[in-house]
Design a protein around this motif. Structure first.
Motif, PDB file in Angstrom:
ATOM      1  N   GLY A  67       0.821  -1.206   0.000  1.00 33.71           N
ATOM      2  CA  GLY A  67       0.000   0.000   0.000  1.00 33.71           C
ATOM      3  C   GLY A  67       0.853   1.253   0.000  1.00 33.71           C
ATOM      4  N   GLY A  68       1.961   1.208   0.729  1.00 37.84           N
ATOM      5  CA  GLY A  68       2.886   2.340   0.736  1.00 37.84           C
ATOM      6  C   GLY A  68       3.466   2.611  -0.637  1.00 37.84           C
ATOM      7  N   ALA A  69       3.758   1.557  -1.380  1.00 31.87           N
ATOM      8  CA  ALA A  69       4.283   1.722  -2.739  1.00 31.87           C
ATOM      9  C   ALA A  69       3.275   2.459  -3.616  1.00 31.87           C
ATOM     10  CB  ALA A  69       4.620   0.361  -3.341  1.00 31.87           C
ATOM     11  N   VAL A  70       2.030   2.052  -3.537  1.00 36.28           N
ATOM     12  CA  VAL A  70       0.982   2.682  -4.345  1.00 36.28           C
ATOM     13  C   VAL A  70       0.758   4.131  -3.898  1.00 36.28           C
ATOM     14  CG1 VAL A  70      -1.469   2.604  -4.929  1.00 36.28           C
ATOM     15  CG2 VAL A  70      -0.128   0.498  -4.894  1.00 36.28           C
ATOM     16  N   LEU A  71       0.666   4.355  -2.590  1.00 37.59           N
ATOM     17  CA  LEU A  71       0.426   5.709  -2.090  1.00 37.59           C
ATOM     18  C   LEU A  71       1.575   6.662  -2.426  1.00 37.59           C
ATOM     19  CD1 LEU A  71      -1.257   5.003   1.352  1.00 37.59           C
ATOM     20  CD2 LEU A  71      -2.314   5.889  -0.730  1.00 37.59           C
ATOM     21  N   LEU A  72       2.807   6.166  -2.368  1.00 43.11           N
ATOM     22  CA  LEU A  72       3.938   7.026  -2.719  1.00 43.11           C
ATOM     23  C   LEU A  72       3.933   7.374  -4.203  1.00 43.11           C
ATOM     24  CD1 LEU A  72       6.794   5.537  -0.526  1.00 43.11           C
ATOM     25  CD2 LEU A  72       5.762   7.796  -0.349  1.00 43.11           C
ATOM     26  N   GLU A  73       3.527   6.457  -5.045  1.00 38.99           N
ATOM     27  CA  GLU A  73       3.424   6.778  -6.476  1.00 38.99           C
ATOM     28  C   GLU A  73       2.322   7.798  -6.726  1.00 38.99           C
ATOM     29  OE1 GLU A  73       5.274   6.123  -9.284  1.00 38.99           O
ATOM     30  OE2 GLU A  73       6.672   5.418  -7.766  1.00 38.99           O
ATOM     31  N   ILE A  74       1.221   7.671  -6.017  1.00 37.25           N
ATOM     32  CA  ILE A  74       0.146   8.661  -6.152  1.00 37.25           C
ATOM     33  C   ILE A  74       0.624  10.018  -5.640  1.00 37.25           C
ATOM     34  CG2 ILE A  74      -2.138   9.320  -5.294  1.00 37.25           C
ATOM     35  CD1 ILE A  74      -2.818   6.285  -5.334  1.00 37.25           C
ATOM     36  N   ALA A  75       1.339  10.030  -4.512  1.00 35.27           N
ATOM     37  CA  ALA A  75       1.855  11.288  -3.958  1.00 35.27           C
ATOM     38  C   ALA A  75       2.871  11.930  -4.893  1.00 35.27           C
ATOM     39  CB  ALA A  75       2.479  11.033  -2.585  1.00 35.27           C
ATOM     40  N   GLN A  76       3.591  11.116  -5.653  1.00 37.60           N
ATOM     41  CA  GLN A  76       4.559  11.670  -6.595  1.00 37.60           C
ATOM     42  C   GLN A  76       3.894  12.520  -7.661  1.00 37.60           C
ATOM     43  OE1 GLN A  76       6.962   8.795  -8.620  1.00 37.60           O
ATOM     44  NE2 GLN A  76       8.765   9.291  -7.418  1.00 37.60           N
ATOM     45  N   THR A  77       2.659  12.208  -8.002  1.00 39.83           N
ATOM     46  CA  THR A  77       1.966  13.009  -9.018  1.00 39.83           C
ATOM     47  C   THR A  77       1.633  14.405  -8.505  1.00 39.83           C
ATOM     48  OG1 THR A  77      -0.211  12.180  -8.367  1.00 39.83           O
ATOM     49  CG2 THR A  77       0.944  10.964 -10.086  1.00 39.83           C
ATOM     50  N   LEU A  78       1.682  14.605  -7.199  1.00 40.57           N
ATOM     51  CA  LEU A  78       1.388  15.912  -6.614  1.00 40.57           C
ATOM     52  C   LEU A  78       2.616  16.814  -6.532  1.00 40.57           C
ATOM     53  CD1 LEU A  78      -0.891  14.666  -3.703  1.00 40.57           C
ATOM     54  CD2 LEU A  78      -1.596  15.501  -5.954  1.00 40.57           C
ATOM     55  N   THR A  79       3.796  16.275  -6.763  1.00 38.88           N
ATOM     56  CA  THR A  79       5.013  17.083  -6.716  1.00 38.88           C
ATOM     57  C   THR A  79       5.244  17.715  -8.089  1.00 38.88           C
ATOM     58  OG1 THR A  79       6.419  15.196  -7.278  1.00 38.88           O
ATOM     59  CG2 THR A  79       6.055  15.628  -4.941  1.00 38.88           C
ATOM     60  N   PRO A  80       5.866  18.895  -8.115  1.00 46.39           N
ATOM     61  CA  PRO A  80       5.982  19.613  -9.392  1.00 46.39           C
ATOM     62  C   PRO A  80       6.946  18.981 -10.400  1.00 46.39           C
ATOM     63  CG  PRO A  80       7.063  20.838  -7.649  1.00 46.39           C
ATOM     64  CD  PRO A  80       6.359  19.686  -6.998  1.00 46.39           C
ATOM     65  N   ASP A  81       7.996  18.320  -9.952  1.00 50.99           N
ATOM     66  CA  ASP A  81       8.988  17.817 -10.903  1.00 50.99           C
ATOM     67  C   ASP A  81       9.065  16.288 -10.968  1.00 50.99           C
ATOM     68  OD1 ASP A  81      10.068  17.488  -8.401  1.00 50.99           O
ATOM     69  OD2 ASP A  81      12.112  17.949  -9.019  1.00 50.99           O
ATOM     70  N   ARG A  82       8.142  15.594 -10.348  1.00 55.84           N
ATOM     71  CA  ARG A  82       8.121  14.125 -10.382  1.00 55.84           C
ATOM     72  C   ARG A  82       6.800  13.673 -10.967  1.00 55.84           C
ATOM     73  NH1 ARG A  82      11.987  11.941  -6.613  1.00 55.84           N
ATOM     74  NH2 ARG A  82      11.569  10.008  -7.698  1.00 55.84           N
ATOM     75  N   HIS A  83       6.738  12.434 -11.383  1.00 59.89           N
ATOM     76  CA  HIS A  83       5.490  11.869 -11.881  1.00 59.89           C
ATOM     77  C   HIS A  83       5.450  10.388 -11.519  1.00 59.89           C
ATOM     78  CE1 HIS A  83       8.447  11.194 -15.042  1.00 59.89           C
ATOM     79  NE2 HIS A  83       7.760  10.129 -15.373  1.00 59.89           N
ATOM     80  N   GLY A  84       4.340   9.975 -10.986  1.00 57.39           N
ATOM     81  CA  GLY A  84       4.160   8.577 -10.651  1.00 57.39           C
ATOM     82  C   GLY A  84       3.644   7.816 -11.862  1.00 57.39           C
ATOM     83  N   THR A  85       4.167   6.621 -12.068  1.00 62.66           N
ATOM     84  CA  THR A  85       3.721   5.804 -13.198  1.00 62.66           C
ATOM     85  C   THR A  85       3.321   4.424 -12.705  1.00 62.66           C
ATOM     86  OG1 THR A  85       5.927   4.958 -13.700  1.00 62.66           O
ATOM     87  CG2 THR A  85       5.276   7.010 -14.793  1.00 62.66           C
ATOM     88  N   LEU A  86       2.516   3.760 -13.500  1.00 68.64           N
ATOM     89  CA  LEU A  86       2.079   2.414 -13.161  1.00 68.64           C
ATOM     90  C   LEU A  86       3.267   1.448 -13.138  1.00 68.64           C
ATOM     91  CD1 LEU A  86      -0.219   0.461 -12.559  1.00 68.64           C
ATOM     92  CD2 LEU A  86      -0.501   0.159 -15.032  1.00 68.64           C
ATOM     93  N   ILE A  87       4.186   1.595 -14.069  1.00 69.29           N
ATOM     94  CA  ILE A  87       5.362   0.715 -14.114  1.00 69.29           C
ATOM     95  C   ILE A  87       6.185   0.865 -12.840  1.00 69.29           C
ATOM     96  CG2 ILE A  87       7.553   0.287 -15.313  1.00 69.29           C
ATOM     97  CD1 ILE A  87       5.123  -0.794 -16.784  1.00 69.29           C
ATOM     98  N   ASP A  88       6.398   2.094 -12.401  1.00 70.89           N
ATOM     99  CA  ASP A  88       7.154   2.317 -11.163  1.00 70.89           C
ATOM    100  C   ASP A  88       6.441   1.690  -9.969  1.00 70.89           C
ATOM    101  OD1 ASP A  88       9.008   3.692 -12.644  1.00 70.89           O
ATOM    102  OD2 ASP A  88       8.426   5.681 -11.921  1.00 70.89           O
ATOM    103  N   ALA A  89       5.124   1.843  -9.917  1.00 72.46           N
ATOM    104  CA  ALA A  89       4.360   1.242  -8.822  1.00 72.46           C
ATOM    105  C   ALA A  89       4.477  -0.275  -8.852  1.00 72.46           C
ATOM    106  CB  ALA A  89       2.900   1.666  -8.911  1.00 72.46           C
ATOM    107  N   LEU A  90       4.399  -0.869 -10.030  1.00 69.37           N
ATOM    108  CA  LEU A  90       4.518  -2.324 -10.140  1.00 69.37           C
ATOM    109  C   LEU A  90       5.912  -2.814  -9.757  1.00 69.37           C
ATOM    110  CD1 LEU A  90       2.495  -2.952 -13.426  1.00 69.37           C
ATOM    111  CD2 LEU A  90       1.792  -3.411 -11.067  1.00 69.37           C
ATOM    112  N   GLU A  91       6.935  -2.045 -10.105  1.00 70.42           N
ATOM    113  CA  GLU A  91       8.300  -2.402  -9.699  1.00 70.42           C
ATOM    114  C   GLU A  91       8.424  -2.388  -8.172  1.00 70.42           C
ATOM    115  OE1 GLU A  91      10.744   0.506 -11.557  1.00 70.42           O
ATOM    116  OE2 GLU A  91      10.648  -0.481 -13.514  1.00 70.42           O
ATOM    117  N   LYS A  92       7.875  -1.359  -7.551  1.00 72.27           N
ATOM    118  CA  LYS A  92       7.944  -1.253  -6.098  1.00 72.27           C
ATOM    119  C   LYS A  92       7.142  -2.364  -5.427  1.00 72.27           C
ATOM    120  CE  LYS A  92       8.762   3.685  -6.232  1.00 72.27           C
ATOM    121  NZ  LYS A  92       8.264   5.021  -5.951  1.00 72.27           N
TER     122      LYS A  92
END
Length: 118
Positions: A67-92
């Motif tokens: 759950g932390g992996a998914v939530l951190l990827e979602i939180a990454q979309t809220l930062t100005p210079d980062r972006h969360g992706t499905l591939i990154d979430a699946l890797e985590k």
């Protein structure tokens, strides 16, 4: 978990700095390969540490790590210079699950060995 959250949500320059410091020791992998390696390794370590810390609460550990992996990827979309992706979430998620499974297997063999020695 705090260091994983920090590395996930901090400015992207932090990741590049880590890469340039470690690239020589890792035989200069491509940046994307390095990032894949870090995702899997960090969450495998996190999953293993939580499993060793709470061996009787595997379901809770699994929920926290995955759950932390998914939530951190979602939180990454809220930062100005980062972006969360499905591939990154699946890797985590894969890294976290691997860490939990490996630590659980080690604990099981350790426990069986301890019981047979008694």
């Amino acid at each position: 978990m705090i260091w994983v959250a920090y590395a996930t949500l901090v400015r992207v320059g932090f990741v590049y700095g880590m890469y340039y410091k470690l690239a020589l020791w890792l035989m200069r992998p491509e940046m994307r390969t390095f990032v894949h390696f870090i995702h899997i390794t960090a969450f495998a370590l996190l999953g293993a540490l939580f499993t060793f810390a709470y061996p009787k609460r595997i379901l809770l550990v699994t929920c926290i790590v995955l759950g932390g992996a998914v939530l951190l990827e979602i939180a990454q979309t809220l930062t100005p210079d980062r972006h969360g992706t499905l591939i990154d979430a699946l890797e985590k998620i894969a890294g976290g699950a691997a860490g939990i499974l490996i630590a659980g297997t080690i604990q099981r063999f350790w426990w069986e060995r301890k019981i047979s020695a008694d």
